[in-house]
Design an enzyme around this catalytic site. Structure first.
Site, PDB file in Angstrom:
ATOM      1  N   ARG A  19     -24.146  51.822 -10.203  1.00 51.64           N
ATOM      2  CA  ARG A  19     -24.279  52.058  -8.872  1.00 51.64           C
ATOM      3  C   ARG A  19     -24.840  51.059  -8.141  1.00 51.64           C
ATOM      4  O   ARG A  19     -24.452  50.381  -7.087  1.00 51.64           O
ATOM      5  CB  ARG A  19     -24.662  53.460  -8.420  1.00 51.64           C
ATOM      6  CG  ARG A  19     -24.481  53.800  -6.655  1.00 51.64           C
ATOM      7  CD  ARG A  19     -24.929  55.130  -6.670  1.00 51.64           C
ATOM      8  NE  ARG A  19     -26.450  55.212  -6.619  1.00 51.64           N
ATOM      9  CZ  ARG A  19     -27.084  55.551  -5.497  1.00 51.64           C
ATOM     10  NH1 ARG A  19     -26.508  55.826  -4.474  1.00 51.64           N
ATOM     11  NH2 ARG A  19     -28.320  55.623  -5.603  1.00 51.64           N
ATOM     12  N   GLU A  98     -37.177  49.782 -14.059  1.00 54.59           N
ATOM     13  CA  GLU A  98     -38.330  50.279 -14.025  1.00 54.59           C
ATOM     14  C   GLU A  98     -38.495  51.563 -15.089  1.00 54.59           C
ATOM     15  O   GLU A  98     -37.719  51.955 -15.629  1.00 54.59           O
ATOM     16  CB  GLU A  98     -38.848  50.682 -12.705  1.00 54.59           C
ATOM     17  CG  GLU A  98     -38.084  51.787 -11.958  1.00 54.59           C
ATOM     18  CD  GLU A  98     -38.955  51.915 -10.431  1.00 54.59           C
ATOM     19  OE1 GLU A  98     -39.922  52.206 -10.287  1.00 54.59           O
ATOM     20  OE2 GLU A  98     -37.832  51.849  -9.467  1.00 54.59           O
ATOM     21  N   GLU A 215     -52.388  43.994  -5.711  1.00 54.51           N
ATOM     22  CA  GLU A 215     -52.679  45.583  -6.025  1.00 54.51           C
ATOM     23  C   GLU A 215     -53.746  45.772  -6.935  1.00 54.51           C
ATOM     24  O   GLU A 215     -54.221  44.816  -7.695  1.00 54.51           O
ATOM     25  CB  GLU A 215     -51.498  46.333  -6.552  1.00 54.51           C
ATOM     26  CG  GLU A 215     -50.095  46.079  -5.828  1.00 54.51           C
ATOM     27  CD  GLU A 215     -49.064  47.020  -6.154  1.00 54.51           C
ATOM     28  OE1 GLU A 215     -48.942  47.257  -7.306  1.00 54.51           O
ATOM     29  OE2 GLU A 215     -48.094  47.198  -5.205  1.00 54.51           O
ATOM     30  N   HIS A 256     -47.277  51.601  -8.109  1.00 53.72           N
ATOM     31  CA  HIS A 256     -46.532  51.030  -9.262  1.00 53.72           C
ATOM     32  C   HIS A 256     -47.131  51.477 -10.433  1.00 53.72           C
ATOM     33  O   HIS A 256     -48.368  51.614 -10.460  1.00 53.72           O
ATOM     34  CB  HIS A 256     -46.323  49.531  -9.375  1.00 53.72           C
ATOM     35  CG  HIS A 256     -45.631  49.013  -8.101  1.00 53.72           C
ATOM     36  ND1 HIS A 256     -45.986  48.127  -7.206  1.00 53.72           N
ATOM     37  CD2 HIS A 256     -44.438  49.221  -7.673  1.00 53.72           C
ATOM     38  CE1 HIS A 256     -45.099  47.811  -6.427  1.00 53.72           C
ATOM     39  NE2 HIS A 256     -44.081  48.479  -6.685  1.00 53.72           N
TER      40      HIS A 256
END
Lengths: 303, 400
Positions: A19, A98, A215, A256
């Site tokens: 998709r 992921e 991060e 994450h």
């Protein structure tokens, strides 16, 4: 110029019939990117927005040059898909998927290293060389991508795909275009770290400064600080550090997968200190970045 | 996800690492029975996920089953670092001659697993590495099996260890490394790895971590250990609010509306994505805001999912307004998020114009999104307004 990808880069999309991949294909084509084929095992013979779909990578590489592959397949199938691209001679892999276990990421990197292939990601949105090409979905539709990204002298490396576009947008709005923006991925192990991409930016005469989004978690910022200090990089680096609140909340998971704080060196305060010590400017807000970049460029120009 | 010591012991035991005879108990009578069947002196250890249990009195020795009963009685009631013990582990006490350290983690710079060995065991390895670096050795190894066991021999030998010790220790490290790869671990650690009076080696305490991403593949092992999918094993157990957030996220496979973390504040947050949420949360706090929750939306979640998440946040007592902020979005559609949030506010019985402090999501389908927001009178900001400025405005509105 640019790094990693330019207007001549031919690439395939593995998992092209998914998709999200179908809309990414449209977005890449609209931007003028050379998407030459797609792969979805069992769906060979179809097409996605006119891009032919094959069952295997080998069928494509037997016929034509493939510089890169964007992989957007489910986590359970990603390792094998990556192995397939590497073994068939693709030299640049951009893994969007992921939630891939760290072991599998390490295995993909290990095989890539043996074949001299480079991995960007996983858990990334791709690479964008504004005005030339984009390899991945970063920036959304071609119209949206042109709003946020413009050609220019700034290289971006970001552990967040979304924040790559946020930063590019802020730079573009203040007249600073980008040479190449790399969404390097949000996982604990990524194929290409800041420090590993720095030599590429150094070698690109168009790039005049670097902006990174960082991060908590992992040694990547410390590695960059060491690189900048030891290599005496010609490029001023401006960093933005998100997730500062996490320093007060060890053991909780935010953001994450790679943000997990496993030791003292993983905290934002420690990373900020190391980067500043290496001469990297640390912006307090995204909105400050363009101003700091301009200042650093002016200083570099007057030297 | 951190394993309890008894679980780590079971995992490493299965992989062939020698471990002490023993068992776990949740009552003092059960502990006494295990102590009797183990025989001789035993050690009883509180099974909590936090460190510092020795200092807190969570580790006791017992010479007889009656002493073990008394010790277990004490340990099972003792809270350590805000946690009550899952159970008490009863192990036979070992006559220790010397303590070593063995661990395996990932090195994200080399992108390979690294085995770490020290002949100074029983204390924090980071401390040893800092103060006595010459007592710590490391070796990277391939993620592809079969393992190159000679690397572990080189590792142990590099600290001047030879003879029977070299072979025994390197064999144990090879098994530890194998367990690390086989069970998808991100940490496998034996500390101390003890040499006993008779010269043999045994793992006296072990720690294992598994990352979230590996849980699906390792479900058979986790089932065997009796670890349910709902066990997050974070610093604290999930709240009711967080469990309901996870349910919303799981209700629909399209996109993400998850990683909901509860806080005490009055400003509800519908924020995203991974990096954007961290940035916005920092900005809200910097401007003096009190967020009621953390969350991450992204990957183009459906209207229903965003609606349900909005309703959940608005149902939390003390939430006065919500802010809807993301970085410039690529694959998430602004109009879909706008519809979901507005629907959620209306279905909760509120006026979107009043309840939504600010909506700042530029990017894909923004024109369509802004039209919907205008129709409902919602205050929105486009890409010319920085995320931090949007956060500041939201905080101001809640204060007013």
């Amino acid at each position: 110029m640019s790094i990693l990808v330019d207007e001549n880069t031919t690439f395939i999309i593995q998992g092209i019939t998914g998709r999200e991949a179908v809309s990414m294909t449209r977005e890449c084509l609209d931007y003028g990117a050379k998407v030459v084929a797609g792969v979805t095992p069992g769906r060979g013979g179809r097409d996605v927005h006119g891009v032919p779909v094959y069952d295997t990578v080998a069928e494509i590489t037997a016929k034509q040059r493939v510089d890169a592959s964007v992989l957007t397949v489910p986590p359970a199938a990603i390792r094998d898909a990556a192995f397939e691209a590497i073994e068939n001679g693709v030299k640049l892999l951009v893994i969007v998927t992921e939630r891939i276990p760290r072991l599998e990421v390490a295995q993909i990197v290990e095989l890539a290293n043996r074949y001299g292939a480079r991995l960007i990601g996983p858990n990334c949105l791709g690479v964008m060389s504004p005005g030339k090409t984009r390899v991945g979905g970063m920036g959304g539709s071609a119209v949206a991508a042109r709003k946020a990204y413009q050609p220019g002298p700034i290289g971006i490396m970001s552990r967040s795909g979304g924040m790559t576009t946020e930063i590019a947008n802020a730079l573009t709005a203040s007249g600073l275009g980008q040479s190449t923006a790399v969404s390097i991925g949000g996982d604990a192990i990524v194929g290409s770290t800041y420090a590993e991409l720095m030599p590429l930016f150094e070698a690109d005469p168009e790039t005049k400064a670097i902006v990174i989004y960082s991060e908590p978690g992992g040694p990547m910022e410390a590695q960059l600080a060491k690189y900048v200090k030891e290599q005496k990089s010609r490029l001023p680096v401006v960093a933005f550090m998100a997730g500062r609140f996490m320093d007060e909340m060890p053991g909780m998971r935010f953001g994450h997968a790679g943000t997990i704080v496993e030791g003292k060196a993983d905290t934002t305060s420690e990373k900020i200190a190391r980067m500043k010590d290496a001469g990297i400017s640390v912006a307090e807000e995204i909105a400050e970045i363009p101003g700091i970049v301009k200042q650093r460029l002016a200083e570099a120009g007057s030297r | 996800m951190r394993f309890y010591e008894f679980e780590a012991k079971a995992l490493l035991g299965q992989a062939g690492v020698p471990v002490a005879k023993g068992g776990t108990a949740t009552t003092s009578d059960e502990a006494a029975r295990i102590a009797a069947s183990v025989g001789g002196e035993v050690v009883l250890k509180s099974q909590v996920l936090s460190g510092g249990r020795m200092k807190a009195g969570g580790v006791k020795f017992a010479a007889t089953p009656d002493e073990a009963r008394a010790a277990a009685e004490h340990i099972l009631k003792l809270e350590i670092g805000g946690q009550m013990p899952r159970c008490v582990l009863i192990d036979s006490k070992q006559p220790v001659k010397k303590e070593y350290y063995a661990g395996v983690i990932y090195d994200a710079v080399a992108k390979l697993p690294v085995a770490i060995f020290s002949d100074m065991g029983g204390i924090d390895i980071e401390e040893v590495a800092e103060k006595n670096p010459e007592h710590v050795a490391r070796v990277h190894f391939s993620t592809f099996q079969p393992l190159q066991e000679f690397k572990f021999k080189e590792l142990v030998a590099s600290l001047g260890i030879s003879g029977n010790e070299l072979n025994q220790i390197s064999r144990i490290i090879a098994r530890l490394a194998k367990a690390f790869l086989t069970y998808g671990l991100t940490l496998a650690e034996i500390n101390p790895l003890a040499q006993l009076e008779d010269g043999s080696f045994i793992a006296l305490d072990s720690h294992c971590d598994m990352e979230e991403e590996a849980r699906e593949q390792q479900s058979a092992v986790l089932d065997e250990l009796g670890i349910g999918r709902e066990e997050t094993r974070l610093a604290r157990p999930p709240t009711e609010f967080e469990i309901r957030g996870a349910e919303v996220d799981a209700s629909d496979h399209r996109g993400v509306a998850g990683r909901v973390v509860e806080f005490d504040g009055n400003l509800g947050c519908v924020i995203g994505a991974g990096g954007g949420s961290l940035t916005i949360f920092d900005a809200l706090r910097k401007h003096g805001g009190k967020p009621a929750n953390y969350c991450e939306i992204g990957g183009n979640p459906s209207v229903k999912k965003t609606c349900e998440l909005t309703k959940l946040i608005l149902s939390k007592p003390g939430v006065e307004k919500i802010c809807v902020i993301m970085n410039v979005v690529s694959n998430t559609r602004v109009d879909i998020v706008a519809r979901g949030v507005i629907k959620g506010v209306i279905e909760s019985g509120y006026d979107p114009a009043e309840k939504i402090a600010i909506f700042r999501i530029p990017g894909s389908w923004e024109e369509e999104g802004y039209k919907i927001l205008e129709k409902f009178g919602v205050d929105y900001a486009d890409r010319t307004v920085p995320m931090s400025e949007a956060a500041r405005r939201a905080v101001e509105k809640v204060k007013a």
